[in-house]
Design an enzyme around this catalytic site. Structure first.
Site, PDB file in Angstrom:
ATOM      1  N   ALA A 115      36.986  35.760  31.108  1.00  0.00           N
ATOM      2  CA  ALA A 115      36.478  36.403  32.316  1.00  0.00           C
ATOM      3  C   ALA A 115      36.479  35.374  33.443  1.00  0.00           C
ATOM      4  CB  ALA A 115      35.083  36.971  32.094  1.00  0.00           C
ATOM      5  N   SER A 116      37.469  34.461  33.382  1.00  0.00           N
ATOM      6  CA  SER A 116      37.625  33.428  34.387  1.00  0.00           C
ATOM      7  C   SER A 116      36.317  32.654  34.566  1.00  0.00           C
ATOM      8  CB  SER A 116      38.127  34.035  35.701  1.00  0.00           C
ATOM      9  OG  SER A 116      38.463  33.037  36.617  1.00  0.00           O
ATOM     10  N   HIS A 117      35.811  32.557  35.790  1.00  0.00           N
ATOM     11  CA  HIS A 117      34.643  31.726  36.076  1.00  0.00           C
ATOM     12  C   HIS A 117      33.329  32.504  36.039  1.00  0.00           C
ATOM     13  CE1 HIS A 117      35.876  33.637  39.820  1.00  0.00           C
ATOM     14  NE2 HIS A 117      34.602  33.609  40.169  1.00  0.00           N
ATOM     15  N   THR A 261      37.997  28.175  34.102  1.00  0.00           N
ATOM     16  CA  THR A 261      37.723  28.334  32.679  1.00  0.00           C
ATOM     17  C   THR A 261      38.980  28.489  31.850  1.00  0.00           C
ATOM     18  OG1 THR A 261      35.839  29.625  33.459  1.00  0.00           O
ATOM     19  CG2 THR A 261      36.153  29.493  31.086  1.00  0.00           C
TER      20      THR A 261
END
Length: 501
Positions: A115-117, A261
């Site tokens: 979910a990336s960052h 991330t």
């Protein structure tokens, strides 16, 4: 159906995977994730014209605490459809795409769990085939299929084959840098520090930089920890950038690297502790790309600076195509331009999302850093200066600020359209203002020296009930001068809230 489609986030799927944040119930329950896995198998079978029991799919994950649970459920859905599954373990998003084209892997499809960052309780999925990342319409189809399947309660035993994908991916990066410099250890004598923010990017130190000869002393937060205890792994976050700036200064490093991330975005810091992100990152990448491909179109998002446009067009002789926000929009526009016969070798957002034509137009932060490392090594070996000197003349605005007016109306999209339509008319008749030509998003206004000496962009948010407003000025006080006129216009709308203006 609505419940399922709420999980769509553009060309990704995202949701709440674990409890722990008040008011955020879990939306990625196991039966729902299984259904998504099953639906992806159906979609992939249709796309490739291949029975699902002949498909091979690899799944990788970033450092999130929900990774193993989500992975088990996605595997169960895939296996229920007859798919043979492979576990890539801790991986980067770009590596998951490369798994579909590497000769010794060549999976029919792959899924990255990330979910990336976003905060620790969130997770999501990015999907790939050998043609690249899935588009928004593909995700809609998969979620529609999943809704038709319903909540998948069957939970078969899964025997996934473990693969060493990241070893192949990092060997690929090392080879590119060595070929680009003509040296096995081109970073010898250079101190380069990495901040991985406890995401998936820690590999870059031991598997890329050190084999190339770099001294990586002072690198930090390399251990995978999905609670992200030190800072948000996001090159746009001020706290994250402060952390890598401090690491560079404290260790006397020649260069600093920060990843998000899942390593599809990157930022950097030069030896002086000056951030290389947003416009500066685009300027550096454009400098490298235009040296190799003179005259290329450089596609960016809509909020890049006037100074960057001058840099690309006047300083470097390229063409700047300022397009829309959203990394898929920017990348797809570059792909479209190439298909139309107009060479575009770089598509890059101010967020750090971007891609190069030579690299499958893959959104890959590590590859972009590899290109920069080649240039750093070339400059170092030839004694022709350092990377910061390449963009020393980039004009910087005196002021730049973003506001986010909120739309309080339930049906916010048509309301935003009406506001923008009226704002365009307002801007056209405001003294000292003119509508910027060749604009592809919202209303972009150029303000002359008597009216703020800069520009403003009012647009619809991609996902939220907001009208983001970016303003840049070449003089002190210019942002306030421009913002005050826009605030006066927006204040007449009862459906808007104007925080910070």
């Amino acid at each position: 159906m609505e419940q399922w489609l709420k999980l769509q986030n553009g060309s990704d799927i995202r949701g709440v995977a674990v409890a722990g944040v008040a008011g955020q119930p879990i939306t990625l329950q196991d039966p729902i994730v299984r259904s998504i896995g099953f639906a992806f198998a159906q979609w992939l079978s249709e796309q490739l014209g291949k029975p699902s029991n002949e498909l091979k799919v690899a799944v990788g994950n970033d450092s999130r605490i929900s990774a193993q649970q989500i992975k088990t459920s996605i595997f169960q859905g895939l296996v229920s459809a007859g798919v043979t599954v492979f576990d890539s373990g801790l991986a980067s998003t770009p590596a998951m795409f490369m798994s579909t084209i590497f000769e010794n892997h060549s999976y029919d499809g792959s899924i990255m769990l990330t979910a990336s960052h976003l905060p620790f309780n969130r997770n999501g999925m990015k999907f790939f085939t050998g043609e690249g990342g899935l588009e928004k319409q593909d995700i809609t189809k998969i979620l529609t299929k999943a809704a038709n399947v319903g909540e998948f309660t069957n939970a078969p035993t899964v025997n996934a084959t473990t693969i060493n994908l990241m070893d192949d991916y990092t060997a690929h990066l090392v080879k590119i840098i060595r070929n680009g410099t003509g040296s096995d250890t081109p970073l010898d004598g250079l101190k380069i520090v990495v901040d991985a923010g406890n995401g998936a990017g820690g590999f870059f130190v031991s598997k890329v930089l050190q084999p190339l000869g770099a001294d990586t002393t002072g690198s930090q937060f390399l251990e995978a920890d999905g609670m992200f205890p030190n800072h948000i792994p996001n090159p746009e976050d001020p706290e994250a950038m402060a952390a890598i700036i401090n690491a560079v200064k404290t260790n006397g490093a020649d260069f600093g690297i920060i990843f998000d991330t899942d390593v599809d975005r990157a930022g950097a810091v030069d030896k002086n502790g000056t951030p290389i992100n947003r416009n500066r990152f685009i300027a550096l990448m454009a400098t490298i790309v235009l040296e190799q491909h003179p005259g290329s179109v450089i596609v960016t998002d809509s909020v890049t600076s006037t100074g960057l446009k001058w840099w690309i067009e006047q300083k470097l002789g390229g063409q700047h195509h300022r397009f829309q926000r959203g990394y898929r929009n920017v990348i797809n526009e570059a792909i479209r331009l190439n298909a139309a016969g107009k060479e575009s070798w770089l598509a890059l957002e101010t967020s750090g999302h971007g891609a190069l034509k030579e690299n499958y137009f893959l959104d890959d932060g590590a590859y972009q850093i590899a290109k920069i490392l080649i240039k750093i090594a070339q400059l170092n070996m030839s004694g022709k200066g350092t990377i910061d000197e390449l963009i020393a003349d980039l004009p910087e605005p005196a002021e730049a600020k973003e506001f986010r007016p909120k739309i309080k109306v339930a049906d916010f999209s048509p309301y935003a359209d009406k506001v923008l339509e009226n704002f365009a008319a307002f801007a056209a008749k405001t003294e000292g203002w003119s509508l910027t030509p060749n604009n592809y998003e919202g209303v972009h206004v150029t303000c002359d020296a008597t009216a703020g000496h800069g520009w403003a962009l009012l647009r619809k948010s991609l996902h939220d009930p907001q009208l983001p407003l970016n303003i840049e000025s070449e003089e002190s006080g210019g942002v306030e001068q421009i913002a005050s006129k826009i605030k006066g216009f927006l204040s007449s709308y009862d459906g808007l809230d104007l925080p910070g203006m």
